[in-house]
Design a protein around this motif. Structure first.
Motif, PDB file in Angstrom:
ATOM      1  N   TYR A  82      55.327  -1.838  65.941  1.00 28.20           N
ATOM      2  CA  TYR A  82      54.320  -1.760  66.999  1.00 28.20           C
ATOM      3  C   TYR A  82      54.284  -0.394  67.668  1.00 28.20           C
ATOM      4  O   TYR A  82      53.221   0.059  68.092  1.00 28.20           O
ATOM      5  CB  TYR A  82      54.509  -2.890  68.017  1.00 28.20           C
ATOM      6  N   ASN A  83      55.415   0.275  67.718  1.00 32.87           N
ATOM      7  CA  ASN A  83      55.432   1.645  68.233  1.00 32.87           C
ATOM      8  C   ASN A  83      54.568   2.525  67.333  1.00 32.87           C
ATOM      9  O   ASN A  83      53.762   3.319  67.817  1.00 32.87           O
ATOM     10  CB  ASN A  83      56.868   2.159  68.322  1.00 32.87           C
ATOM     11  N   SER A  84      54.718   2.368  66.021  1.00 35.41           N
ATOM     12  CA  SER A  84      53.887   3.124  65.067  1.00 35.41           C
ATOM     13  C   SER A  84      52.418   2.762  65.216  1.00 35.41           C
ATOM     14  O   SER A  84      51.544   3.631  65.153  1.00 35.41           O
ATOM     15  CB  SER A  84      54.331   2.838  63.630  1.00 35.41           C
ATOM     16  N   PHE A  85      52.143   1.475  65.411  1.00 33.09           N
ATOM     17  CA  PHE A  85      50.772   1.006  65.595  1.00 33.09           C
ATOM     18  C   PHE A  85      50.138   1.627  66.841  1.00 33.09           C
ATOM     19  O   PHE A  85      49.020   2.137  66.805  1.00 33.09           O
ATOM     20  CB  PHE A  85      50.769  -0.531  65.676  1.00 33.09           C
ATOM     21  N   LEU A  86      50.877   1.609  67.944  1.00 27.67           N
ATOM     22  CA  LEU A  86      50.361   2.191  69.188  1.00 27.67           C
ATOM     23  C   LEU A  86      50.147   3.692  69.053  1.00 27.67           C
ATOM     24  O   LEU A  86      49.161   4.241  69.555  1.00 27.67           O
ATOM     25  CB  LEU A  86      51.297   1.873  70.349  1.00 27.67           C
ATOM     26  N   THR A  87      51.050   4.376  68.368  1.00 25.94           N
ATOM     27  CA  THR A  87      50.907   5.816  68.132  1.00 25.94           C
ATOM     28  C   THR A  87      49.654   6.094  67.298  1.00 25.94           C
ATOM     29  O   THR A  87      48.903   7.031  67.574  1.00 25.94           O
ATOM     30  CB  THR A  87      52.163   6.370  67.435  1.00 25.94           C
ATOM     31  N   TYR A  88      49.432   5.269  66.288  1.00 28.97           N
ATOM     32  CA  TYR A  88      48.239   5.406  65.454  1.00 28.97           C
ATOM     33  C   TYR A  88      46.976   5.260  66.307  1.00 28.97           C
ATOM     34  O   TYR A  88      46.031   6.046  66.185  1.00 28.97           O
ATOM     35  CB  TYR A  88      48.245   4.371  64.325  1.00 28.97           C
ATOM     36  N   ILE A  89      46.956   4.251  67.158  1.00 27.36           N
ATOM     37  CA  ILE A  89      45.772   4.013  67.994  1.00 27.36           C
ATOM     38  C   ILE A  89      45.537   5.180  68.948  1.00 27.36           C
ATOM     39  O   ILE A  89      44.397   5.600  69.148  1.00 27.36           O
ATOM     40  CB  ILE A  89      45.891   2.674  68.746  1.00 27.36           C
ATOM     41  N   GLU A  90      46.594   5.711  69.526  1.00 26.07           N
ATOM     42  CA  GLU A  90      46.426   6.865  70.417  1.00 26.07           C
ATOM     43  C   GLU A  90      45.814   8.048  69.688  1.00 26.07           C
ATOM     44  O   GLU A  90      45.050   8.813  70.270  1.00 26.07           O
ATOM     45  CB  GLU A  90      47.773   7.258  71.022  1.00 26.07           C
ATOM     46  N   LYS A  91      46.125   8.183  68.402  1.00 20.96           N
ATOM     47  CA  LYS A  91      45.624   9.318  67.620  1.00 20.96           C
ATOM     48  C   LYS A  91      44.226   9.072  67.045  1.00 20.96           C
ATOM     49  O   LYS A  91      43.387   9.970  67.058  1.00 20.96           O
ATOM     50  CB  LYS A  91      46.606   9.625  66.482  1.00 20.96           C
ATOM     51  N   TYR A  92      43.976   7.853  66.561  1.00 25.39           N
ATOM     52  CA  TYR A  92      42.738   7.602  65.821  1.00 25.39           C
ATOM     53  C   TYR A  92      41.784   6.598  66.465  1.00 25.39           C
ATOM     54  O   TYR A  92      40.660   6.447  66.014  1.00 25.39           O
ATOM     55  CB  TYR A  92      43.057   7.107  64.405  1.00 25.39           C
ATOM     56  N   GLY A  93      42.249   5.898  67.480  1.00 22.19           N
ATOM     57  CA  GLY A  93      41.422   4.855  68.071  1.00 22.19           C
ATOM     58  C   GLY A  93      41.192   5.085  69.543  1.00 22.19           C
ATOM     59  O   GLY A  93      41.130   6.218  70.018  1.00 22.19           O
ATOM     60  N   SER A  94      41.070   3.991  70.248  1.00 16.75           N
ATOM     61  CA  SER A  94      40.860   4.022  71.684  1.00 16.75           C
ATOM     62  C   SER A  94      41.964   3.202  72.354  1.00 16.75           C
ATOM     63  O   SER A  94      42.145   2.029  72.033  1.00 16.75           O
ATOM     64  CB  SER A  94      39.485   3.426  72.004  1.00 16.75           C
ATOM     65  N   TYR A  95      42.676   3.837  73.266  1.00 17.26           N
ATOM     66  CA  TYR A  95      43.761   3.184  73.998  1.00 17.26           C
ATOM     67  C   TYR A  95      43.276   2.977  75.421  1.00 17.26           C
ATOM     68  O   TYR A  95      43.014   3.933  76.143  1.00 17.26           O
ATOM     69  CB  TYR A  95      45.012   4.068  73.973  1.00 17.26           C
ATOM     70  N   ARG A  96      43.098   1.710  75.809  1.00 16.86           N
ATOM     71  CA  ARG A  96      42.589   1.396  77.137  1.00 16.86           C
ATOM     72  C   ARG A  96      43.594   0.535  77.871  1.00 16.86           C
ATOM     73  O   ARG A  96      44.501  -0.019  77.257  1.00 16.86           O
ATOM     74  CB  ARG A  96      41.255   0.655  77.014  1.00 16.86           C
TER      75      ARG A  96
END
Length: 176
Positions: A155-169
């Motif tokens: 999940y740490n990797s998943f959250l890092t991916y989202i911060e880089k390629y997605g939207s973190y709200r």
């Protein structure tokens, strides 16, 4: 499919060129610090998270999601049961396991787990999560508590991916 490709398939899973674009297709909505804690459902066994369900209702309003092209999924049957009480039959609502092999334009994934111990239970089944995060044709909204899931490497990797390629709200961006 970008995260799944890199995490599970050595970046060998590719999106067809005609389907690639630069839009935001993955959003994580963080409920950390909101008090949206998990609890046992009415049957006393499976977990649910009422706060996440309130957020899902708000998400449908703010993102103009169409119930006909959107599905709600969760690893917990207690959350699915609670969602069916709120949304009824207007929305496809399912556990991850029973949704396997299906797709919708938009997927809202409720992770449910939110506790002070960092206990993630069923969320440790990363293959199940791979199924969940690859069901959306267009947009994936994941609702979860980063403080609970963030200590886990996946999940740490998943959250890092989202911060880089997605939207973190955060939940605080929604008027609840």
């Amino acid at each position: 499919a970008g995260f799944s490709s890199s995490y599970f398939y050595n970046s060998l899973l590719l999106t067809a060129t005609h389907l690639q674009d630069t839009g935001t297709h993955i959003t994580f909505i963080d409920t950390a610090g909101s008090g949206y804690n998990e609890k046992h459902g009415a049957d006393g066994t499976s977990l649910q998270n009422e706060g996440e369900l309130q957020l899902v209702q708000k998400l449908f309003e703010t993102e103009n999601l169409d119930p006909l092209t959107t599905a709600f999924i969760s690893p917990y049957s207690g959350q699915v049961t609670a969602a069916k009480e709120i949304f009824g039959k207007q929305l496809r609502i399912s556990t991850i396991d029973s949704f396997q092999g299906q797709e919708k334009e938009n997927i809202v994934l409720s992770l449910v787990r939110s506790n002070d111990d960092g206990d993630i239970g069923f969320l440790k089944d990363y293959r199940r999560m791979n199924v969940a995060i690859t069901r959306a044709k267009e947009k994936l909204f994941v609702i979860g508590d980063s403080a609970t899931i963030g200590a886990d490497n996946f999940y740490n990797s998943f959250l890092t991916y989202i911060e880089k390629y997605g939207s973190y709200r955060t939940v605080w961006e929604f008027d609840l």
